[in-house]
Design an enzyme around this catalytic site. Sequence first.
Site, short mmCIF file in Angstrom:
data_model
loop_
_atom_site.label_atom_id
_atom_site.label_comp_id
_atom_site.label_asym_id
_atom_site.label_seq_id
_atom_site.Cartn_x
_atom_site.Cartn_y
_atom_site.Cartn_z
N ASP A 1 0.86 -1.19 0.00
CA ASP A 1 0.00 0.00 0.00
C ASP A 1 0.89 1.23 0.00
OD1 ASP A 1 1.00 -0.01 2.59
OD2 ASP A 1 -0.79 -0.98 3.38
N ASP B 1 1.63 4.97 1.66
CA ASP B 1 1.36 5.92 2.75
C ASP B 1 1.90 7.28 2.35
OD1 ASP B 1 0.19 4.00 4.37
OD2 ASP B 1 2.12 3.34 5.15
N ASP C 1 10.65 3.85 12.86
CA ASP C 1 11.36 2.76 13.54
C ASP C 1 12.75 2.45 12.97
OD1 ASP C 1 10.06 1.79 11.28
OD2 ASP C 1 8.96 0.21 12.32
P1 ATP Z 1 4.51 -3.07 5.23
O1 ATP Z 1 5.16 -3.32 3.92
O2 ATP Z 1 4.40 -4.30 6.05
O3 ATP Z 1 3.23 -2.26 5.18
P2 ATP Z 1 5.55 -0.68 6.41
O4 ATP Z 1 6.97 -0.26 6.68
O5 ATP Z 1 4.78 0.15 5.44
O6 ATP Z 1 5.58 -2.19 6.02
P3 ATP Z 1 3.49 -0.03 8.28
O7 ATP Z 1 3.11 -0.76 9.51
O8 ATP Z 1 2.56 0.09 7.15
O9 ATP Z 1 4.83 -0.71 7.81
O10 ATP Z 1 3.98 1.41 8.74
C1 ATP Z 1 4.27 2.46 7.85
C2 ATP Z 1 5.47 3.26 8.37
O11 ATP Z 1 5.15 3.86 9.63
C3 ATP Z 1 6.73 2.45 8.63
O12 ATP Z 1 7.48 2.29 7.46
C4 ATP Z 1 7.43 3.28 9.66
O13 ATP Z 1 8.10 4.37 9.08
C5 ATP Z 1 6.29 3.83 10.49
N1 ATP Z 1 5.97 2.96 11.63
C6 ATP Z 1 5.04 1.98 11.67
N2 ATP Z 1 5.00 1.37 12.87
C7 ATP Z 1 5.93 2.00 13.61
C8 ATP Z 1 6.37 1.85 14.96
N3 ATP Z 1 5.84 0.93 15.75
N4 ATP Z 1 7.33 2.69 15.40
C9 ATP Z 1 7.86 3.63 14.60
N5 ATP Z 1 7.50 3.81 13.33
C10 ATP Z 1 6.54 3.02 12.83
MG MG Z 2 2.68 -0.09 4.94
#
Ligand code: ATP
Ligand code: MG
Length: 441
Positions: free
Chosen positions: A73, A75, A149
């Site tokens: 997705d 963001d 993170d």
């Molecule tokens: P995925 O491909 O699984 O969606 P993602 O990196 O996009 O991985 P998400 O959970 O969608 O993970 O979160 C989007 C973004 O928000 C992350 O890339 C990170 O920058 C931030 N983020 C999410 N969860 C946390 C957390 N627990 N602590 C700090 N930053 C976070």
């Molecule tokens: Mg994501």
Amino acid sequence: MYYRYGRGETNKQETNILSKKPHILPRDQHPISRKHIGISALKVLNRLKEGGYDSLLVGGCVRDLMLGITPKDFDVTTNASPEQVRSLFKNARLIGRRFRLAHIRFGREVIEVATYRKPPDDDVETSDSGRLLRDNVFGTQQQDAMRRDFTVNALYYDIRDFSVIDYAGGVKDLEHRVIRVIGKAEQRYREDPVRMLRAIRFASKLDFSIAPGTAKPIYLLGGLLNDIPPARMFEEVLKLFHSGYAERTLEMLREYGLFAQLFPQVERYLGSLDNMEHSVLPHALRSTDARIREDKPVTPAFLFAAMLWDELQKHITRLMHNGLPHQQALYMASAEVISEQCRRMVIPRRFSTPMKDIWAMQARFERRRGKQALRLLQHRRFRAAYDFLLLRVLAGEAEQSLADWWTEFQEVSKSKQEAMISALSNKAKGKHRKRKSDKNQ
Ligand code: ATP
Ligand code: MG
């Protein structure tokens, strides 16, 4: 080829990144093209830009695009407040208690737009172990990078000039295939222990290593996961095991001692095995991974049924040993095993009910006479239970011939099905007769 850091630049992003200027990769120094960005995300990005706001992709989608992977997705992040975002889009809705975000809906697709947030400062509300209870203070883009993170999750793609902005050294870490916490690992894990699970999820999904300073505290801090609300824990477990890399994830979780925090009963059982292949679990995870790769649906009910199956057997054996008939033992054991697991995470009823069905149907596969087989075939969870039977064959606890019988039974005509059932009775009679004549000799 990614942008390379100049000579003399160090890789010490654990130091204060606020003091550093970001590295900006212009369009010709990174592989992200608008072609790879979803239409809805592009619409949102362009509308924010036209509204005069900052407008960037951030997080996993930038990371994945840099690696040539199709993101799950997109963001978006901006300096516009959630209310300002809402006034730009008819299809926007503000959500979230802990973080206020705008969700922009395009049919079934939702694009999340978050306003830049600050990392927590000293007067932020935390629990005794240092966990953040609230962190919804808006900040600058640079502060927004700091509170993310991992370095590879803190990259931004700016729609205004198509550049990639890197405050934390994420580009270099992508190049070296490393997961590295931004800031001090122990403090970041204390703020939010789920980050330990996320480190493992990304390392196994991307086949990255975990930087030593990021990995080390995990061995010590796993217990903090106990503090995570059970509903969030369930969501995280699904992300871990429905990632398409569940087998590798299980291995890493066990290596870091985190699996015992998630599934203590299962860890105890797996620890007692000399060959994991005798459990249905690795077979289930392999099959889940294959299904996800083939874009087939997967359900938490099946995953949890497989996770807790071996434990269920132990409970059934104990209860039968205490004199309960099988049916009752199964019923009680299911309740015991599920309620024990619910101390760690919520298993919503819409999943625990089908889980119990999958379990209960396993014994029914053996009973095929009369109308029993046809009735079982009509069960709405027949398919899931049959798939589960196949895993039990792989684990060596059910007969291949039984699975073959059911494979054939589903495919043949009604009259052939009846013939298959009578053949069973004849075979049984034959056996009975043979036993009798053996006795008489
Ligand atoms: P995925 O491909 O699984 O969606 P993602 O990196 O996009 O991985 P998400 O959970 O969608 O993970 O979160 C989007 C973004 O928000 C992350 O890339 C990170 O920058 C931030 N983020 C999410 N969860 C946390 C957390 N627990 N602590 C700090 N930053 C976070
Ligand atoms: Mg994501």
